[in-house]
Design a protein around this motif. Sequence first.
Motif, PDB file in Angstrom:
ATOM      1  N   UNK A 237       5.094   2.345 -13.377  1.00 63.34           N
ATOM      2  CA  UNK A 237       5.159   0.906 -13.173  1.00 63.34           C
ATOM      3  C   UNK A 237       6.488   0.415 -12.643  1.00 63.34           C
ATOM      4  N   UNK A 238       7.583   1.009 -13.104  1.00 58.32           N
ATOM      5  CA  UNK A 238       8.916   0.517 -12.718  1.00 58.32           C
ATOM      6  C   UNK A 238       9.389   1.135 -11.414  1.00 58.32           C
ATOM      7  N   UNK A 239       9.019   2.390 -11.136  1.00 58.34           N
ATOM      8  CA  UNK A 239       9.565   3.093  -9.966  1.00 58.34           C
ATOM      9  C   UNK A 239       8.527   3.329  -8.873  1.00 58.34           C
ATOM     10  N   UNK A 240       7.436   4.008  -9.190  1.00 55.23           N
ATOM     11  CA  UNK A 240       6.515   4.448  -8.142  1.00 55.23           C
ATOM     12  C   UNK A 240       5.743   3.298  -7.503  1.00 55.23           C
ATOM     13  N   UNK A 241       5.211   2.408  -8.319  1.00 58.82           N
ATOM     14  CA  UNK A 241       4.410   1.303  -7.771  1.00 58.82           C
ATOM     15  C   UNK A 241       5.247   0.359  -6.905  1.00 58.82           C
ATOM     16  N   UNK A 242       6.444  -0.105  -7.373  1.00 51.07           N
ATOM     17  CA  UNK A 242       7.238  -0.974  -6.484  1.00 51.07           C
ATOM     18  C   UNK A 242       7.661  -0.292  -5.189  1.00 51.07           C
ATOM     19  N   UNK A 243       8.037   1.001  -5.259  1.00 52.96           N
ATOM     20  CA  UNK A 243       8.450   1.696  -4.036  1.00 52.96           C
ATOM     21  C   UNK A 243       7.285   1.831  -3.066  1.00 52.96           C
ATOM     22  N   UNK A 244       6.123   2.213  -3.592  1.00 54.40           N
ATOM     23  CA  UNK A 244       4.949   2.339  -2.722  1.00 54.40           C
ATOM     24  C   UNK A 244       4.544   0.986  -2.136  1.00 54.40           C
ATOM     25  N   UNK A 245       4.686  -0.071  -2.927  1.00 51.96           N
ATOM     26  CA  UNK A 245       4.343  -1.407  -2.426  1.00 51.96           C
ATOM     27  C   UNK A 245       5.281  -1.822  -1.304  1.00 51.96           C
ATOM     28  N   UNK A 246       6.570  -1.578  -1.490  1.00 51.84           N
ATOM     29  CA  UNK A 246       7.526  -1.943  -0.443  1.00 51.84           C
ATOM     30  C   UNK A 246       7.275  -1.147   0.832  1.00 51.84           C
ATOM     31  N   UNK A 247       7.023   0.151   0.671  1.00 50.84           N
ATOM     32  CA  UNK A 247       6.749   0.974   1.852  1.00 50.84           C
ATOM     33  C   UNK A 247       5.484   0.514   2.569  1.00 50.84           C
ATOM     34  N   UNK A 248       4.435   0.206   1.798  1.00 45.80           N
ATOM     35  CA  UNK A 248       3.207  -0.267   2.418  1.00 45.80           C
ATOM     36  C   UNK A 248       3.381  -1.612   3.100  1.00 45.80           C
ATOM     37  N   UNK A 249       4.114  -2.526   2.443  1.00 46.26           N
ATOM     38  CA  UNK A 249       4.361  -3.819   3.060  1.00 46.26           C
ATOM     39  C   UNK A 249       5.186  -3.707   4.334  1.00 46.26           C
ATOM     40  N   UNK A 250       6.180  -2.811   4.318  1.00 46.29           N
ATOM     41  CA  UNK A 250       6.993  -2.606   5.521  1.00 46.29           C
ATOM     42  C   UNK A 250       6.156  -2.024   6.646  1.00 46.29           C
ATOM     43  N   UNK A 251       5.217  -1.152   6.308  1.00 46.62           N
ATOM     44  CA  UNK A 251       4.357  -0.573   7.340  1.00 46.62           C
ATOM     45  C   UNK A 251       3.470  -1.626   7.987  1.00 46.62           C
ATOM     46  N   UNK A 252       3.106  -2.664   7.214  1.00 39.62           N
ATOM     47  CA  UNK A 252       2.260  -3.723   7.756  1.00 39.62           C
ATOM     48  C   UNK A 252       3.074  -4.715   8.578  1.00 39.62           C
TER      49      UNK A 252
ATOM     50  N   UNK B 243      13.565   3.881   6.356  1.00 40.22           N
ATOM     51  CA  UNK B 243      13.332   5.103   5.596  1.00 40.22           C
ATOM     52  C   UNK B 243      14.392   5.332   4.539  1.00 40.22           C
ATOM     53  N   UNK B 244      15.652   5.072   4.874  1.00 39.13           N
ATOM     54  CA  UNK B 244      16.721   5.221   3.898  1.00 39.13           C
ATOM     55  C   UNK B 244      16.553   4.242   2.750  1.00 39.13           C
ATOM     56  N   UNK B 245      16.106   3.025   3.067  1.00 35.21           N
ATOM     57  CA  UNK B 245      15.887   2.020   2.041  1.00 35.21           C
ATOM     58  C   UNK B 245      14.808   2.457   1.062  1.00 35.21           C
ATOM     59  N   UNK B 246      13.741   3.049   1.553  1.00 37.96           N
ATOM     60  CA  UNK B 246      12.658   3.509   0.679  1.00 37.96           C
ATOM     61  C   UNK B 246      13.162   4.616  -0.252  1.00 37.96           C
ATOM     62  N   UNK B 247      13.925   5.564   0.303  1.00 38.91           N
ATOM     63  CA  UNK B 247      14.466   6.641  -0.531  1.00 38.91           C
ATOM     64  C   UNK B 247      15.421   6.091  -1.579  1.00 38.91           C
ATOM     65  N   UNK B 248      16.328   5.200  -1.148  1.00 42.85           N
ATOM     66  CA  UNK B 248      17.268   4.615  -2.095  1.00 42.85           C
ATOM     67  C   UNK B 248      16.573   3.801  -3.165  1.00 42.85           C
ATOM     68  N   UNK B 249      15.541   3.072  -2.784  1.00 42.72           N
ATOM     69  CA  UNK B 249      14.798   2.279  -3.764  1.00 42.72           C
ATOM     70  C   UNK B 249      14.140   3.170  -4.807  1.00 42.72           C
ATOM     71  N   UNK B 250      13.580   4.289  -4.369  1.00 42.79           N
ATOM     72  CA  UNK B 250      12.951   5.206  -5.313  1.00 42.79           C
ATOM     73  C   UNK B 250      13.979   5.781  -6.287  1.00 42.79           C
ATOM     74  N   UNK B 251      15.145   6.171  -5.782  1.00 42.30           N
ATOM     75  CA  UNK B 251      16.179   6.751  -6.649  1.00 42.30           C
ATOM     76  C   UNK B 251      16.658   5.727  -7.673  1.00 42.30           C
ATOM     77  N   UNK B 252      16.950   4.510  -7.214  1.00 40.41           N
ATOM     78  CA  UNK B 252      17.471   3.483  -8.116  1.00 40.41           C
ATOM     79  C   UNK B 252      16.426   3.072  -9.148  1.00 40.41           C
ATOM     80  N   UNK B 253      15.186   2.875  -8.721  1.00 39.70           N
ATOM     81  CA  UNK B 253      14.147   2.477  -9.672  1.00 39.70           C
ATOM     82  C   UNK B 253      13.831   3.581 -10.667  1.00 39.70           C
TER      83      UNK B 253
END
Length: 552
Positions: free
Chosen positions: A257-272, A90-100
Amino acid sequence: MATERESGQVQSFGQVSRTVGTVFRYLLMAATMFGIVTLGVLLVYVANDAIQPLTADPGWYLVFFLTLVLPATLVGGYLALRRVSALKLGTMVVGMLVVTLMFSGGVAIVFVDIIPPLVGFSYAVALALPVAAVVVLTKYDRHIGFTARLVSTAALFYLSLFGLPGPVGEALGIPPLLHGVAGVVRSAPFVPLDWIMVTLVVGSVVAVAVGRYAAGIFESTRAGVYAGVAAIAATAAGALAGPFVGIDPVSTAIVTGVALVPTATYAGGAAVVREEDRLGLLFAAVVIGGSLLGAAAVDVLGFAGPQSWVDWQFLTSAHSGTAENAGLYPAIGGSILLMCTVAALSFPLGVGAAVYLEEYAPNNALTRFIDVNISNLAGVPSVVYGLLGLGVFVTYLNRPTGTVLIGGATLALLILPIVIISAREAIRSVPSDMRQASYGMGATRWQTIKNVVLPEAFPGILTGTILALGRAIGETAPLIMIGAPNVLFNLPTDLTSKVSAMPLQVYAWSSLFASEDFYTKAVPAGVVVLLAVLLAMNSIAIVLRNKYESES
């Protein structure tokens, strides 16, 4: 370790005291903690001047405590007790969103104010065509020699970007015979809208990354194709939704494209993939949702937040004679262009030198002499590299002072030894068994380097390069030496434009415009922005290092 003399007596290191070792360990720990605490106090002092948290209304704190702090603490504490790896996710997803989101702002600066969308789109098309041709050529790798592939690849890129005879012909006075693809696209009678071109450029890059990620998770090429198409569609949807929230579609396409899509993709992939850690996404949802809910609540209730100097006006305005109106926007754009130039110059040179020194260079006196000098050059003060850039690029080559190209080349010289050393260490860390296995399969030295050594060493090379760029972005002395202006009121538009940078702008505020207002307002705000960018770059390096260390 003990050694045995000829007389048979054993010579040891002497008596070992566990007490002395324990005291030494705690002394080192105390020294480290003292440095960290001292640096933390300094950063808190600067951040207090820049953000002024005590100027907010009490109701503002109460709202965010109820919507963000309390729920995040409860969920985070529960995850810390039940499963720490879920909390890290969860922390990784939040940090990824902030950085992107930070980096999407930099990309928006480039595509909105520095490079017109049509120019960026034309060069993207001009690069895409030869890349596709190179992919086709690689399928016939066994039928086409290395030299033929190298020459044909270089010719394809040159013709597509510059035409015939291109810059070489212009230098020789030969008139143009054939326009490049980039020129043809720019001169077309009909071109797409700006947001469509930006969506295609940014969305295509994101689609490739998302598609590869999805294909690796589901082990299916079809899933990767679907994910890539969905990434482009999401970027286009973000562009179309921009005007409804009062933001231009170009900016929203970039942010999506740079922030929301990569973060959502990472979160979805982690959930799988990480089924046991899915609960960690709840922490990310609480933090992100609580932040948005708190922002909406304080706006409706009318509670004033901190009177921070790091605000939208500061980030989007140019320098001013008053600290209240001073901004960092041209310096931010200049730093972005400088870092792009530095990366383009230092990365291929540094990695190429590292590959040669580790894989091809013989072990003789000349090689050892080069090794020693590279190590020494890594510790040379940055002002010396500024004098070197002034002497070589400005005086000897007679180039104009303070331009993007000269500044980038000087900073590239500064970090080149660091890139070489980090790349050599990464290449050296590749197990020799992998090389021997490649040779055993009949591969040549170059095929082994290309297909085995460089892919295995690439994470370490990339990490070292990012950390080196983090040093370059904070340097001031080399830019002063090459005559870069302290203050600019407009963004640079090409490589020959005058350029300033964030550390240079902060230096100007603290020296040329020294006053109580600038010391307590503009300077702390500039320092906070610069530190945020440095932390974002270093966080990427740390994440990459941890990711590949866990996979190895």
